[in-house]
Design an enzyme around this catalytic site. Structure first.
Site: not given
Length: 607
Positions: A2, A27, A74, A98-99, A479, A483, A486, A502
């Site tokens: 928002c 947004r 939103w 917002n939130g 992930e 990161k 990257e 293993h």
């Protein structure tokens, strides 16, 4: 995400508020509105849909007040409609927000018992009514807001305008960003500095927990304890880019810190917070009839899909296979007609994922697209689109898109569970309540940033880093390793904890940092045994856990990053924050190009 705007001006502000809101259109939003003080009295104008609808109403009934607030919304609670558009208010106060207010149900019941009548379906109106009650008790606006803020649970940004107070705006933030603009006898408030660009180039950013009292003479800022504090006023070029970095060094940092706000919009889109249920768009298949689900994606989106595999199998009791899109498209996977394939892509243009979608459709599959760009090719060609609503993501290394993908897939998983009868109505209510806590928990997780920045000085010296996790924390370890690779260019690998013996255990020595993602859950003891194996070989353990896990872990860790206790289902979303911050701070210390790491592109549109 928002948009919030506030102006204390020298002349009529309605047109300026709308201009600022237009700069926040990127947004996304489903309704808009403004409130101004007309001869000292509050007047509110709202409209569903685009800003042009609001402008049409303002053309017919102009607002000429010199103080005003505005909002693009939103829907996060209550369907998109004029009655649910912001600002919300009473005769004495108007508020934009917002939130998500997590505890709005309890507060609403308290207010109803006191005789308050609600005119919208939103959690925001609870804030307005609470402040109104304090005003009715005789408090002045500043004291009224100070009394209400500690009662609000969740992640939010708020802007208040008061009847009869033509030289007063109050702002507060907890988890969602707010900036204050300083003019010449004027003051401004905005979700982003870009909203204030046409009016001022002097900006101060509220920090976590801050609230501020604005008059045309300036701003008095208080921290969450009520202590008056100073926040640096920065010079921001008037012609700032449409999407700027705010007070962060990099877009990636800004996007990490946006996550409490953006994920609240994702959940708001898929949850009915009043009934505590999941509300998906109409699906082109009956979940009860689905016998198998295929998930395919690339990179970070693949790991979001791998987490969803656990959720869908647990909640929906439906077998799931997760595949790298570049392999899925070529290995001629047999897919039964009438089955379901989920494709995940931030851009919606990923070449291998798009090719996998087309292969699935050729096989008679129904395709669900989880994307951030609803006008993308993948979105257009899928049978149903589940937008993640993360907003523009500029940093090449995905952060907020990943957690919003997780939020969307979590809601889908619960919907499958309810449809198949695996989850009871009470189970669904509990899960929705847990989802509502995520923005606040993310805000708490962000407070670990200073600790992680210190830790990163050690990690920056490593040549290799190992990440370990079990259950849904295994894809999160993948992930985390991705990161770090990257953006810092340090070699890293993610493994399931049970795979340590293993092969990967051969790498462990006193120079090897091992990041262990281990909330105190039903398999915590198994992860502890992996930590003991690492400790016995001199590995440097970095434990990401909760208070119970920190106390129960029998081995010494180089660093314990302690998050609040939370339901296991939401851990992948919240634990993503420290995982991302580890990579970010390490890359900054290494001096790499964080936002545009070498050899990488934001969207891979060729093989």
């Amino acid at each position: 995400m928002c948009g919030i705007v506030g102006i204390l001006g020298k002349s009529a502000v309605a047109d300026k508020v709308v201009e600022s809101l237009r700069r926040l259109e990127y947004r996304g939003y489903d309704s808009a509105g403004i409130a101004t003080l007309e001869n000292g009295h509050l007047e509110i104008c709202r409209a569903e849909g685009k800003l042009r609808n609001l402008e049409t109403k303002l053309d017919k009934h102009p607002l000429k007040g010199h103080a005003g607030i505005g909002h693009t919304r939103w829907a996060t609670h209550g369907k998109p409609s004029e009655r649910n558009a912001h600002p919300h208010g009473t005769k004495r106060v108007a508020v934009v927000h917002n939130g998500i207010i997590e505890n709005f149900r309890e507060l609403k019941e308290e207010l109803k018992a006191a005789g308050v009548t609600f005119r919208s379906d939103t959690d925001t109106e609870v804030v307005a009514q609470l402040v109104d009650r304090e005003l009715l008790s005789g408090k002045e606006p500043v004291a009224a807001v100070a009394a209400v803020l500690p009662r609000l649970k969740g992640a939010f940004a708020l802007g208040f305008l008061f009847d009869g107070k033509t030289d007063l705006l109050i702002a507060a933030r907890r988890g969602s960003p707010l900036a204050i603009g300083y003019g010449n006898g004027e003051m401004f408030l905005g979700s982003d500095a870009i909203a204030l660009g046409p009016f001022t180039d002097r900006i101060a950013y509220l920090e976590e927990g801050d609230w501020a009292v604005l008059t045309r003479e300036g701003a008095e800022i208080r921290d969450e304890t009520g202590r008056i504090v100073e926040r640096a006023v920065q010079k921001v070029p008037a012609g700032a880019l449409l999407v700027d970095k705010g007070n962060h060094r990099h877009f990636m940092a800004k996007e990490i810190y946006e996550q409490p706000e953006v994920i609240s919009h994702t959940f708001g889109h898929y949850l009915d917070l009043d009934t505590e249920t999941v509300c998906l768009p109409e699906l082109p298949f009956d979940p009860k009839e689905v016998q198998h689900i295929s998930i395919t994606a690339c990179g970070t989106a693949l790991y979001a899909g791998a987490v969803a595999e656990y959720w869908l199998e647990r909640f929906g009791r439906v077998p799931v296979s997760t595949d790298i899109a570049s392999e899925f498209r070529y290995r001629e996977t047999p897919l039964a007609p009438g089955g379901v394939t989920i494709v995940i892509s931030q851009s919606g243009e990923t070449a291998d994922t798009l090719a996998s979608l087309r292969y699935a459709k050729e096989c008679g599959q129904k395709v669900v697209a989880v994307v951030n760009v609803p006008t993308s090719t993948i979105a257009r060609e899928a049978d149903v689109v589940l937008p993640i609503l993360a907003g523009p993501e500029i940093g090449v290394a995905s952060t907020k898109a990943f957690t919003c993908q997780l939020a969307t897939l979590a809601c889908l998983s619960v919907a499958f569970g309810r449809a198949k009868g695996v989850l009871s109505a009470d189970d669904e209510h509990k899960l929705v309540r847990a989802f509502m806590e995520v923005p606040r928990l993310m805000t708490e997780a962000l407070k670990l940033s200073p600790e992680i920045e210190v830790l990163a000085r050690t990690l920056a010296k490593a040549r290799d880093v190992l990440y370990l996790g079990r259950g849904t924390n295994y894809p999160l370890s993948l992930e985390g390793a991705l990161k770090l690779k990257e953006i810092s260019y340090i070699h890293a690998e993610g493994y399931a904890g049970g795979e340590l013996k293993h092969g990967p255990i051969a790498l462990i020595d006193e120079k090897m940092p091992v990041v262990v993602i281990a909330p105190h859950d039903r398999i915590f003891d198994k992860t502890v045994s992996n930590m003991e194996e690492v400790a016995a070989r001199g590995g440097k353990i970095i434990l990401v856990t909760d208070p119970k896990g920190a106390e129960a872990a029998p081995v010494n860790a180089v660093q314990k990053l302690i998050l609040p206790e939370m339901p296991a289902t939401v851990c992948p979303m919240v634990y993503s924050i420290p995982v991302q911050l580890i990579a970010y701070h390490t890359a900054v210390i290494m001096g790499t190009d964080v936002d545009q790491p070498r050899n990488l592109a934001k969207s891979v549109t060729v093989e």
